[in-house]
Design a protein around this motif. Structure first.
Motif, short mmCIF file in Angstrom:
data_model
loop_
_atom_site.label_atom_id
_atom_site.label_comp_id
_atom_site.label_asym_id
_atom_site.label_seq_id
_atom_site.Cartn_x
_atom_site.Cartn_y
_atom_site.Cartn_z
N CYS A 86 37.87 42.50 37.64
CA CYS A 86 38.22 42.35 39.04
C CYS A 86 37.94 43.69 39.71
O CYS A 86 38.40 44.73 39.24
N PRO A 87 37.14 43.69 40.80
CA PRO A 87 36.72 44.96 41.41
C PRO A 87 37.82 45.61 42.26
O PRO A 87 37.70 46.77 42.62
N ASN A 88 38.87 44.86 42.52
CA ASN A 88 39.84 45.28 43.51
C ASN A 88 40.91 46.18 42.87
O ASN A 88 42.10 45.87 42.89
N ALA A 89 40.47 47.30 42.29
CA ALA A 89 41.36 48.10 41.45
C ALA A 89 42.62 48.55 42.18
O ALA A 89 43.71 48.50 41.67
N ARG A 90 42.46 48.99 43.41
CA ARG A 90 43.60 49.59 44.09
C ARG A 90 44.71 48.58 44.37
O ARG A 90 45.87 48.82 44.08
N SER A 91 44.34 47.42 44.91
CA SER A 91 45.43 46.56 45.36
C SER A 91 45.51 45.19 44.73
O SER A 91 46.34 44.39 45.13
N CYS A 92 44.68 44.90 43.72
CA CYS A 92 44.87 43.62 43.03
C CYS A 92 46.28 43.65 42.44
O CYS A 92 46.63 44.54 41.68
N PRO B 243 36.82 31.51 35.04
CA PRO B 243 36.77 31.55 36.50
C PRO B 243 35.81 32.65 36.97
O PRO B 243 35.56 33.62 36.26
N SER B 244 35.28 32.48 38.18
CA SER B 244 34.37 33.51 38.70
C SER B 244 35.11 34.42 39.68
O SER B 244 34.57 35.43 40.11
N THR B 245 36.33 34.05 40.03
CA THR B 245 37.11 34.93 40.92
C THR B 245 38.42 35.31 40.24
O THR B 245 38.89 34.63 39.34
N CYS B 246 39.01 36.42 40.70
CA CYS B 246 40.24 36.93 40.10
C CYS B 246 41.40 35.99 40.38
O CYS B 246 41.66 35.66 41.54
N PRO B 247 42.11 35.55 39.34
CA PRO B 247 43.23 34.64 39.57
C PRO B 247 44.38 35.31 40.33
O PRO B 247 45.22 34.62 40.89
N ALA B 248 44.39 36.63 40.38
CA ALA B 248 45.51 37.31 41.05
C ALA B 248 45.19 37.66 42.51
O ALA B 248 46.06 37.60 43.36
N TYR C 172 33.03 40.72 38.34
CA TYR C 172 31.70 41.29 38.10
C TYR C 172 31.62 41.85 36.68
O TYR C 172 32.63 42.07 36.02
N GLU C 173 30.37 42.07 36.24
CA GLU C 173 30.14 42.73 34.95
C GLU C 173 29.90 44.19 35.25
O GLU C 173 29.07 44.52 36.10
N GLY D 130 41.52 46.11 35.08
CA GLY D 130 40.74 45.10 35.78
C GLY D 130 40.04 44.12 34.88
O GLY D 130 39.40 43.19 35.36
N ARG D 131 40.14 44.32 33.56
CA ARG D 131 39.46 43.41 32.65
C ARG D 131 40.17 42.06 32.70
O ARG D 131 41.40 41.99 32.63
N VAL D 132 39.38 41.00 32.83
CA VAL D 132 39.95 39.66 32.91
C VAL D 132 39.74 38.99 31.56
O VAL D 132 38.61 38.80 31.13
N THR D 133 40.83 38.69 30.87
CA THR D 133 40.70 38.16 29.52
C THR D 133 41.35 36.80 29.38
O THR D 133 42.49 36.59 29.80
#
Ligand SMILES: NC(=O)c1ccc[n+]([C@@H]2O[C@H](COP(=O)([O-])OP(=O)(O)OC[C@H]3O[C@@H](n4cnc5c(N)ncnc54)[C@H](O)[C@@H]3O)[C@@H](O)[C@H]2O)c1
Ligand SMILES: [Zn+2]
Length: 735
Positions: free
Chosen positions: A451-457, A429-434, A440-441, A359-362
């Motif tokens: 990205c908090p949406n671990a299961r289905s991102c 960006p403040s939202t997940c591109p996917a 969030y931190e 979930g790390r956004v880099t």
């Protein structure tokens, strides 16, 4: 840079274009000279080059070749005949060096070095010893000591007149104010290199950016820029170091230490006086030994705190040095072997972000593709938004890219002088591109966003699927990056075949019939710049044949089937539990032997396992608390994935390595990287990843690198492959 970009024949030894009329050649020579002088001005006076050293060297090389082939084009003030640089006498007082400061001639290959050996050998008429040392990529500085006191320090300038930087140099802790001797010469000049440690470079640029000042492109420029400051208090705050590598202008005093007779004696004497001397020099007696020294440091280029761009080879005997003498720009008694460049400049086209497995956004740099250290690079991670800021790079910048051997490419810094105002700051960006979820931190003040949406991102799921198939996990070769995308985030159908990895082992080929992905189109292997849609797992139906699974798809299903009987540690790795990599997974599986036992264990029980510890233990228990995580394990088990290892007694492998910690490095003939670890663990030993005092043996194969050095320095016994096999079969008594 001049109105017209003059570029050279990149690389080395390329013959210049010698066709065309004499007028064309003369014009080319004039253009080359003008461009080289411009680059010298940017590099030496402004400490801000606009091209890489390799590009500059290529211009010089071409000019040299033209002048050699067409002597009528030679000029005494050509850059090939002069020492680069000029004193900036508006900022600094000029200093006339008592003895001239020279540059060095270069060779770019072992063959060219052999020619140099031949030339020097011929002029000397007998065999000589050579002193080999690292070529420090810093700034040349000349220190004048009178009666043992430091009285003046100067830059090289044009070799005759340098800049007075005495006050700045006095702030460098490495440089003594007084020579540590009761019998100093009346006067002596000590030459060396001031450098900026590679490790401190990132922090310096970050602080410059924060103060709204332009960052440096690389450590060499940081050294020069830090030393050539009007205000010495600025220099004082920079972690500059110096290493000295020569003396000149020796005026004896009655009863003083005698002048050394060899370069190596110079270093012993300087060391005794308290001057900073490199620990990496050696006297060699044959060209073969010199070549070996060069090869050794070619491989260990990065175990040194400063950048090295090559090896300097000097005739050791000083009387012979004097016999050989100097050309107008360099000594004949020394040469620099240049390593292939690791730094190039390229254009930073964009900064994009990617979402990792956890979930790390880099953010990562997208660059104009460029060849460096043997491979083409077009992407480099920038780690996080904070790091982008620290580096001070803007989208559209020319950047210095560094790639050292097998090391991951890194953007060092921007070439600020090349900016035209169109460059743009990167905005995280403040939202997940996917998946669009708000990032969030994980902890207050964390530099990474997740990205908090671990299961289905889709991005996280795709990366977990790719990872679980990788060599360190289930090892499903036919499930690579593209297949992982096709399974989890295809263009069609809207609902992908996998919405969780829990269903992986329940997939059937017919579930994949409609999968279409979009990918860059290739014609005969070459990218066309267009995108194409392809039916990924199935062939396209034609009038005659219906659509059917591709061969690769069938292979993937066979391998998924085989993966069900992989050992427990691989299953653990495949679950993408934070901090649980192959080493921890092996330790856990070795201890508990079943998934149920691991799941039932408390944090304390987990943490007690050698090689596990609290962080991993807590991460494991937290992982098992999540419903959809447990569902993965349950569904996999129901599909027939093996969740326990056979007891060690049953394995029938004699426990010859019980209690031993063993590290393997280099390439081995009969074992893969994982294979040797499995062999060690199966025989009751611990397969560790790094060498420490606790290591019992290091197994070293071909091209073993830093681990071998470490083992030797710690006195850890080193085994070759055959000896290891004997140890495995018969235990430590056999050795
Ligand atoms: N990118 C650019 O625009 C640009 C412009 C000018 C020069 N350069 C670079 O600068 C270099 C050429 O500069 P140069 O003329 O100073 O020559 P050089 O750096 O190739 O070699 C001479 C210098 O090496 C230094 N040196 C480092 N370690 C040494 C050691 N152990 N023993 C002796 N000397 C040692 C000395 O101070 C000496 O002045 C090239 O690498 C070139 O690419 C780049
Ligand atoms: Zn997401």
């Amino acid at each position: 840079m001049s109105e017209e970009q003059v570029t050279g024949t990149q690389g080395t030894g390329d013959t210049p274009d010698t066709t065309g009329t004499p007028e064309d050649r003369a014009a080319r020579v004039a253009r080359l000279r003008a461009a080289i002088e411009e680059h010298r001005d940017a590099y030496y006076r402004r400490d801000a080059p606009t091209v890489s050293d390799a590009e500059y060297d290529a211009l010089v090389h071409e000019l040299e070749a033209l002048e050699e082939q067409f002597p009528e084009l030679q000029e005494p003030d050509s850059p090939t005949q002069t020492v680069g640089g000029a004193a900036d006498t508006r900022t600094f007082d000029p200093v006339v060096h008592t003895a001239r400061m020279y540059s060095l001639d270069n060779v770019f290959s072992h063959e060219e070095l052999d020619e140099w050996f031949l030339r020097t050998g011929k002029s000397v008429g007998r065999e000589v010893a050579y002193l080999c040392e690292l070529k420090i990529d810093g700034l040349a500085v000349n220190l004048l000591y009178r009666d043992g006191e430091l009285v003046r320090a100067a830059t090289r300038g044009d070799g005759r007149v340098g800049e007075d930087i005495t006050a700045n140099v006095r702030t460098i802790a490495d440089i003594p104010e007084r020579l540590d001797t009761d019998a100093p010469p009346a006067e002596v000049e000590i030459r060396g290199e001031v450098f900026f440690p590679v490790e401190a470079f990132g922090d310096l640029n970050a602080s410059l950016v924060e103060a709204g000042k332009p960052p440096f492109a690389n450590p060499r420029n940081a050294a020069a820029g830090s030393l050539r400051q009007k205000d010495p208090s600025v220099t004082a705050r920079r972690p500059l170091h110096m290493l000295v590598h020569g003396i000149a202008a020796w005026t004896p005093a009655p009863g003083a230490d005698p002048e050394p007779a060899a370069q190596s004696e110079v270093y012993e004497l300087l060391r005794g006086w308290g001057m900073p001397i490199s620990e990496y020099y050696a006297v060699k007696h044959t060209p073969e030994e010199v070549h070996a020294f060069i090869d050794h440091y070619g491989e260990h280029r990065h175990s040194v705190i400063h950048e090295i761009d090559g090896i300097v080879v000097k005739v050791d005997d000083i009387a012979t040095q004097e016999d050989l003498g100097y050309t107008s720009r360099a000594p004949r008694w020394a040469t620099a072997f240049k390593y292939p460049p690791e730094e190039v400049t390229t254009k930073l086209l964009d900064i994009q972000v990617q979402v990792g497995r956890t979930g790390r956004v880099t953010p990562f740099a997208v660059m104009e593709p460029v060849l460096v250290a043997g491979s083409t690079v077009e992407r480099a991670t920038l780690h996080n938004a904070h790091e982008v800021k620290r580096k001070g790079v803007l989208i559209g910048d020319t950047v210095v890219l560094r790639k050292a051997g097998d090391v991951i490419p890194e953007v060092l810094g921007p070439v600020v002088a090349n900016r035209d105002g169109s460059e743009q700051e990167f905005v995280m960006p403040s939202t997940c591109p996917a998946c669009g979820a708000e990032l969030y931190e994980q902890k207050e003040g964390d530099k990474d966003l997740r990205c908090p949406n671990a299961r289905s991102c889709p991005a996280q799921l795709r990366n977990r699927v790719y990872y679980l198939a990788s060599r360190g996990a289930f090892d499903i070769e036919a499930l690579g990056e593209e297949a992982a995308t096709a399974l989890t985030a295809p263009l069609e159908p809207e609902l992908p075949p996998l919405t969780t990895e829990a269903d992986l082992f329940d997939l059937r080929p017919e579930d994949l019939a409609d999968v279409v992905i979009e990918r860059p189109e290739r014609k005969k292997g070459v990218l066309t710049g267009r995108m194409e849609k392809v039916a990924y797992f199935y062939t396209k139906a034609t009038a005659k044949t219906p659509s059917r699974p591709r061969k690769n798809t069938l292979t993937m299903f066979e391998e998924i089937e085989k993966a069900k009987s992989q050992p427990l540690w691989r299953v653990l790795v495949a679950l993408s539990i934070r901090h649980v990599g192959p080493t921890a997974a092996r330790a856990l599986a070795g201890h508990f032997r079943s998934m149920d036992a691991i799941r039932a264990a408390s944090v304390e029980e987990l943490a007690e396992v050698e090689g596990v510890g609290t962080i991993i233990a807590e991460s494991l228990t937290a992982w098992f608390e999540v419903d959809w995580h447990r569902e993965i394990v349950e569904k996999w088990a129901a599909a027939g994935v093996r969740m326990e290892d056979e007891a060690p007694e049953d394995s029938g492998v004699p426990q010859t390595l019980e209690g031993l910690t063993i590290v393997a490095t280099g390439s081995l003939q009969h074992y893969t990287r994982d294979g040797i670890k499995e062999a060690i663990t199966a025989a009751g030993g611990k397969a560790a990843g790094s060498v420490s005092k606790k290591t019992d043996y290091l197994v070293a194969g071909e091209n073993a690198g830093s681990k071998l050095d470490k083992a030797e320095s710690l006195g850890v016994p080193v085994l070759d492959e055959d000896t290891f096999t004997r140890l495995l079969q018969e235990g430590p008594e056999a050795l």
